[in-house]
Design a protein around this motif. Structure first.
Motif, PDB file in Angstrom:
ATOM      1  N   THR A 115       0.893  -1.158   0.000  1.00  0.00           N
ATOM      2  CA  THR A 115       0.000   0.000   0.000  1.00  0.00           C
ATOM      3  C   THR A 115       0.928   1.202   0.000  1.00  0.00           C
ATOM      4  O   THR A 115       1.616   1.459   1.001  1.00  0.00           O
ATOM      5  N   ARG A 268       1.398  -5.290  -5.589  1.00  0.00           N
ATOM      6  CA  ARG A 268       0.664  -4.020  -5.453  1.00  0.00           C
ATOM      7  C   ARG A 268      -0.799  -4.331  -5.718  1.00  0.00           C
ATOM      8  O   ARG A 268      -1.239  -4.460  -6.856  1.00  0.00           O
ATOM      9  N   LYS A 270      -4.925  -3.952  -5.854  1.00  0.00           N
ATOM     10  CA  LYS A 270      -5.782  -2.951  -6.474  1.00  0.00           C
ATOM     11  C   LYS A 270      -6.369  -1.984  -5.447  1.00  0.00           C
ATOM     12  O   LYS A 270      -6.638  -2.346  -4.305  1.00  0.00           O
ATOM     13  N   SER A 271      -6.558  -0.760  -5.866  1.00  0.00           N
ATOM     14  CA  SER A 271      -7.440   0.181  -5.191  1.00  0.00           C
ATOM     15  C   SER A 271      -8.284   0.841  -6.270  1.00  0.00           C
ATOM     16  O   SER A 271      -7.835   1.007  -7.400  1.00  0.00           O
ATOM     17  N   GLU A 273     -10.349   3.796  -8.314  1.00  0.00           N
ATOM     18  CA  GLU A 273      -9.860   5.100  -8.741  1.00  0.00           C
ATOM     19  C   GLU A 273     -10.155   6.193  -7.709  1.00  0.00           C
ATOM     20  O   GLU A 273      -9.376   7.130  -7.564  1.00  0.00           O
ATOM     21  N   TRP A 275      -9.776   6.036  -4.674  1.00  0.00           N
ATOM     22  CA  TRP A 275      -8.630   6.006  -3.762  1.00  0.00           C
ATOM     23  C   TRP A 275      -7.341   6.236  -4.543  1.00  0.00           C
ATOM     24  O   TRP A 275      -6.482   7.020  -4.147  1.00  0.00           O
ATOM     25  N   ASN A 276      -7.221   5.540  -5.664  1.00  0.00           N
ATOM     26  CA  ASN A 276      -5.944   5.492  -6.375  1.00  0.00           C
ATOM     27  C   ASN A 276      -5.537   6.835  -6.973  1.00  0.00           C
ATOM     28  O   ASN A 276      -4.344   7.110  -7.134  1.00  0.00           O
ATOM     29  N   THR A 279      -3.362   8.388  -4.514  1.00  0.00           N
ATOM     30  CA  THR A 279      -2.070   7.705  -4.444  1.00  0.00           C
ATOM     31  C   THR A 279      -1.178   8.123  -5.612  1.00  0.00           C
ATOM     32  O   THR A 279       0.021   8.385  -5.442  1.00  0.00           O
ATOM     33  N   LYS A 280      -1.767   8.192  -6.812  1.00  0.00           N
ATOM     34  CA  LYS A 280      -0.986   8.575  -7.994  1.00  0.00           C
ATOM     35  C   LYS A 280      -0.501  10.018  -7.912  1.00  0.00           C
ATOM     36  O   LYS A 280       0.567  10.350  -8.431  1.00  0.00           O
ATOM     37  N   GLU A 304      -2.226  -3.000 -12.134  1.00  0.00           N
ATOM     38  CA  GLU A 304      -2.449  -2.361 -13.430  1.00  0.00           C
ATOM     39  C   GLU A 304      -1.903  -3.189 -14.593  1.00  0.00           C
ATOM     40  O   GLU A 304      -2.232  -2.921 -15.751  1.00  0.00           O
ATOM     41  N   SER A 310      -7.135  -6.870 -11.340  1.00  0.00           N
ATOM     42  CA  SER A 310      -7.863  -5.604 -11.372  1.00  0.00           C
ATOM     43  C   SER A 310      -9.354  -5.754 -11.660  1.00  0.00           C
ATOM     44  O   SER A 310     -10.077  -4.760 -11.680  1.00  0.00           O
ATOM     45  N   SER A 318     -10.891  -0.146  -1.388  1.00  0.00           N
ATOM     46  CA  SER A 318      -9.530  -0.510  -0.993  1.00  0.00           C
ATOM     47  C   SER A 318      -9.318  -2.000  -0.727  1.00  0.00           C
ATOM     48  O   SER A 318      -8.192  -2.471  -0.806  1.00  0.00           O
TER      49      SER A 318
END
Length: 347
Positions: A115, A268, A270-271, A273, A275-276, A279-280, A304, A310, A318
């Motif tokens: 995470t 890694r 999945k989370s 979008e 959440w992600n 993160t990005k 990804e 995914s 999450s």
């Protein structure tokens, strides 16, 4: 004065009251389940297995996504060996990796669930210190503490009313949590307080409550908590100068482990979008995750890059629902075996 009848009545009323209380919470089957509290005592019991683990053994470390998404029973069915599950809800895996490398001779395989906000962070922050307390407890645990835990296990296994957590979820059933749920003007609004939405089995697999898919409003309570802090994660430009130190720390620990014959596989999970995207913004893959994996030269599985990682919808953005986690575990362990990163021990 004969107090015996009074004592008998008091005991009988206490037992009756506790029985009614227990039966009430047992009726809330989508939100509560009797079981061992996943605390430092249960984690220490699992951690002790590393002392005698062999090169064939697998150790799982990671935060809650690893606990929810990997199921050790399915893992054993696929590979023929049950992993030692040291994943921890709400704690970074860094201190546990450090402990295994520096305080054991284990040289099997460590699978680390990533995470990013937990992994790519400097040691000795608040989260790190919380995880370090569990490591310290394992090494310092007294016989009295072990006895107390042993005696409490039967009650925890069978009484829903004892539901509680070191993380202090809003819907725990200890007295303090019950008092906190009493409405008082000015108190923190209920919707921003994190509800417990899972239980775990004796192997510490986290299992999401059915309410997370059966009751959309319950899942929204969890999403609402995440949405309360995710927008405030810092931008990459404000933390990029910390990355060299973080990379170097992990490089040294990982190289020590690899030098004695150990293997590390990164996953890694999945989370969604919702959440992600944060993160990005904070830790863009092309500037953090990918350069880190290139530097340490370990196998890596990023959601990804693989459709089977995914394809599931995460109720809280999450974590995986239980039935999805079973299929996910089968697929990823099978893939690791096909890629030569794990060995099959099935007869």
């Amino acid at each position: 004065m004969n107090l015996k009848p009074t004592l008998i009545i008091a005991v009988a009323l206490s037992i009756l009251s506790l029985s009614i209380w227990e039966l009430y919470w047992r009726s809330q089957t989508d939100h509560f389940k009797a079981g061992l509290e996943d605390d430092r005592y249960l984690w220490a019991k699992e951690r002790a297995k590393v002392e005698t683990a062999t090169t064939q053994d697998i150790v799982l470390i990671g935060s809650s996504r690893t606990g929810f998404n990997f199921n050790t029973h399915v893992w054993e069915e696929v590979q023929g060996i049950k992993p030692i599950n040291l994943s921890t809800d709400g704690k970074p895996p860094g201190p546990f990796l450090d402990d295994i490398v520096h305080n054991t001779s284990f040289n099997g395989t460590i699978v680390i669930g990533i995470t990013p906000v937990f992994w790519f962070d400097k040691a000795n922050n608040t989260w790190w210190k919380g995880a370090q307390k569990w490591v310290d407890h394992y090494h310092d645990e007294t016989y009295a503490q072990k006895l107390g835990y042993f005696l409490s296990k039967p009650l925890q296994r069978h009484l829903v009313m004892l539901t509680s957590s070191e993380l202090k979820f809003y819907n725990d059933l200890d007295l303090k949590s019950l008092i906190n749920r009493i409405y008082i003007p000015g108190r923190i609004e209920e919707e921003r307080m994190l509800y417990n939405f899972s239980y775990h089995d004796e192997d510490r697999n986290l299992i999401m409550f059915p309410a997370m898919i059966n009751e959309p409003n319950f899942a929204k309570k969890i999403q609402y908590v995440w949405s309360g802090f995710l927008p405030y994660l810092p931008e990459y430009e404000t933390i990029k100068d910390d990355m060299p130190e973080i990379f170097e720390y992990y490089r040294n620990v990982i190289n020590l482990f690899k030098a004695r014959g150990g293997k590390i596989i990164f996953v890694r999970h999945k989370s969604e979008e919702e959440w992600n995207k944060h993160t990005k913004r904070m830790l863009p893959r092309e500037k953090v995750y990918d350069p880190f994996m290139k530097m340490i030269n370990c196998p890596s599985y990023h959601f990804e890059d693989y459709e089977f990682m995914s394809k599931y919808t995460l109720p809280d953005w999450s974590h995986m629902y239980y039935t999805d986690a079973l299929k996910y575990t089968k697929d990823i362990v099978t893939k690791m075996i096909e890629d030569g990163h794990l060995q099959s021990y099935k007869n």
